[in-house]
Design an enzyme around this catalytic site. Structure first.
Site, PDB file in Angstrom:
ATOM      1  N   GLU A   1     -18.763   1.202  22.289  1.00  0.00           N
ATOM      2  CA  GLU A   1     -19.730   1.555  21.240  1.00  0.00           C
ATOM      3  C   GLU A   1     -20.353   2.934  21.415  1.00  0.00           C
ATOM      4  O   GLU A   1     -21.042   3.423  20.507  1.00  0.00           O
ATOM      5  CB  GLU A   1     -20.838   0.501  21.199  1.00  0.00           C
ATOM      6  CG  GLU A   1     -20.314  -0.890  20.863  1.00  0.00           C
ATOM      7  CD  GLU A   1     -21.316  -1.994  21.169  1.00  0.00           C
ATOM      8  OE1 GLU A   1     -21.293  -3.024  20.458  1.00  0.00           O
ATOM      9  OE2 GLU A   1     -22.108  -1.843  22.124  1.00  0.00           O
TER      10      GLU A   1
ATOM     11  N   TYR B   1       0.830  -1.199   0.000  1.00  0.00           N
ATOM     12  CA  TYR B   1       0.000   0.000   0.000  1.00  0.00           C
ATOM     13  C   TYR B   1       0.869   1.256   0.000  1.00  0.00           C
ATOM     14  O   TYR B   1       1.873   1.323   0.712  1.00  0.00           O
ATOM     15  CB  TYR B   1      -0.893   0.056   1.247  1.00  0.00           C
ATOM     16  CG  TYR B   1      -1.851  -1.088   1.430  1.00  0.00           C
ATOM     17  CD1 TYR B   1      -2.132  -1.974   0.396  1.00  0.00           C
ATOM     18  CD2 TYR B   1      -2.473  -1.290   2.656  1.00  0.00           C
ATOM     19  CE1 TYR B   1      -3.018  -3.017   0.581  1.00  0.00           C
ATOM     20  CE2 TYR B   1      -3.358  -2.339   2.853  1.00  0.00           C
ATOM     21  CZ  TYR B   1      -3.619  -3.205   1.819  1.00  0.00           C
ATOM     22  OH  TYR B   1      -4.484  -4.241   2.010  1.00  0.00           O
TER      23      TYR B   1
END
Length: 446
Positions: free
Chosen positions: A411, A335
């Site tokens: 979360e 990458y």
């Protein structure tokens, strides 16, 4: 006089459109708050059923069905399992893309949660668990939430939104191009042509409510190193009769360390050259004929990458030659560096600061991890940032990092992610709305 009035009317319309876009934010915030429990439920379901790169069939099906219900134009099976949703706003404007990666990792989960992954697979000839140990389940759930929020204000959007759900960010082992690179090759940034792209990454070591970013080079280019050494086999009791590739490899490992300490200008950007494994030999009293070394290279920027690659080859070849051995150096290009477009970043940071608070939007040091979001940024301006996923009051030194069995995400930060991406879309559209040109005046005869 008429022309002046016409121009004033057009300008008022443009300003009104920008104001209308800005006025969407309270609506977006309310919608994001309302679906927080849905986003968390999506994430938990995805976490319990992780899939490796190019195998995200279940995940892709859930995403496609969701987008279709919301009225998006949906394309499936892009770059194997990728899903793209297009939402055309009620007004003309730019095309803005948002990206979420979907794949999990070959990691056996140890976190004791009700939605713990129990999925197993065969990977590299080893039985292993599969886990969302990098937070891609969070990314998908957040972008599904963004999809729902933006669909609810579709008629007021001054432009087009393209949602990219990408497979295989963590890679595959079947050869060829994959992930973001393959999506770009298959035209994901065209039809309609994307003007800018935004993406986020949840971070287990950044506190919930905090956003981190960096202008310019943000994450490293990653390349794979293989060095094959050939010496001369001999009895371990008579080393002078052969050429020892193990001693030579040891010297090369130490020599490679001088690239970072003596060749790279670390005041500008860091670099990493790591030898991760050496394979050679079979018995305690035999000096082997050959061995293989493998490792990873992390750099920032094309010039630095070229320098490090050149020095790896020079050091390996010359040390091997001095020992009477031969080195075959192979560097596989991975990458590219993740580089945030400086102009785009500068324009969009006020959006995040207004949402999260200036004290919660912080510049982060460069990260030597890699991200294939960089392939999108090679083609168009892109901005990639990090979203806090660590529970408040925790220390980053005490929580599990990414790619580990104990990786855990709080979360409560998901709604900030939904709002962040949605606000970036709205503000980018407002900044890049169609320009109002002033009426041309006729020249009068002298």
């Amino acid at each position: 006089m008429k022309k002046t009035l016409l121009f004033s009317a057009l300008l008022a319309t443009a300003l009104g459109q920008a104001h209308a876009q800005s006025g969407l934010k309270p609506v977006i915030n309310q919608a994001a708050d309302a679906i927080e429990s849905k986003v968390i439920a999506w994430r938990r379901d995805l976490h319990e059923h992780p899939e490796l790169g190019n195998q995200e069939f279940r995940t892709a099906g859930i995403v496609a069905e969701h987008l279709k219900k919301l009225g998006y134009e949906v394309q499936e099976k892009i770059a194997v399992t990728g899903v793209v949703g297009v939402l055309k706003g009620g007004k003309p404007g730019p095309v803005v893309a948002l990206r979420a990666d979907m794949d999990g990792l070959p990691v056996t989960e140890r976190v004791d949660v009700p939605f713990k992954s129990k999925v197993t697979t065969e990977f590299n000839n080893q039985k292993t668990g599969v886990m969302h140990a990098c937070g891609h389940d969070s990314h998908v759930a957040i972008l599904m939430g963004v999809a729902e929020v933006l669909a609810s204000v579709k008629k007021d959007l001054a432009g087009t939104v393209k949602l990219i759900f990408q497979p295989a960010e963590e890679g595959v082992y079947t050869g060829g191009t994959f992930g973001a690179n393959r999506m770009v090759e298959e035209g994901v940034l065209e039809n309609p042509k994307v003007d800018a792209i935004f993406g986020l990454h949840i971070n287990s070591q950044t506190e919930v409510g905090t956003i981190r970013y960096r202008p310019g080079a943000t994450m490293a280019a990653v390349d794979q190193l293989t060095i094959k050494l050939k010496g001369k086999q001999t009895h371990g009791a008579n080393p002078w009769s052969g050429v020892d590739p193990i001693v030579t490899a040891s010297q090369i490992v130490m020599g490679l360390q001088t690239i970072v300490s003596r060749n790279v200008n670390i005041t500008e950007n860091p670099a990493v050259v790591t030898v991760g494994a050496i394979h050679g030999g079979i018995r305690y009293n035999i000096i082997p004929e050959s061995l293989e070394m493998i490792g990873t290279i992390r750099t920032f920027g094309d010039e630095q990458q070229a320098l490090v690659h050149r020095r790896i080859k020079e050091i390996s070849n010359h040390i091997a030659e001095s020992a009477g051995a031969k080195a075959d150096v192979e560097i596989g290009i991975g990458y590219p560096a993740t580089v945030n477009d400086p102009a785009l970043t500068d324009k969009m940071i006020p959006t995040l600061e207004a949402l999260a608070g200036k004290d919660k939007v912080l510049i982060t040091p460069v990260a030597t991890g890699a991200e294939d979001f960089s392939y999108f940024q090679k083609k168009i301006p892109g901005f990639f940032f990090f979203l806090g996923g660590m529970a408040k009051g925790k220390s980053p030194y005490d929580v599990a990092p990414h790619h580990t069995p104990d990786f855990y995400i709080d979360e409560s930060g998901f709604t900030l992610g939904v709002k962040s991406l949605s606000h970036l879309v709205v503000d980018y559209m407002a900044m890049n709305a169609p320009q109002v040109s002033s009426p041309k005046t006729k020249k009068t005869a002298k």
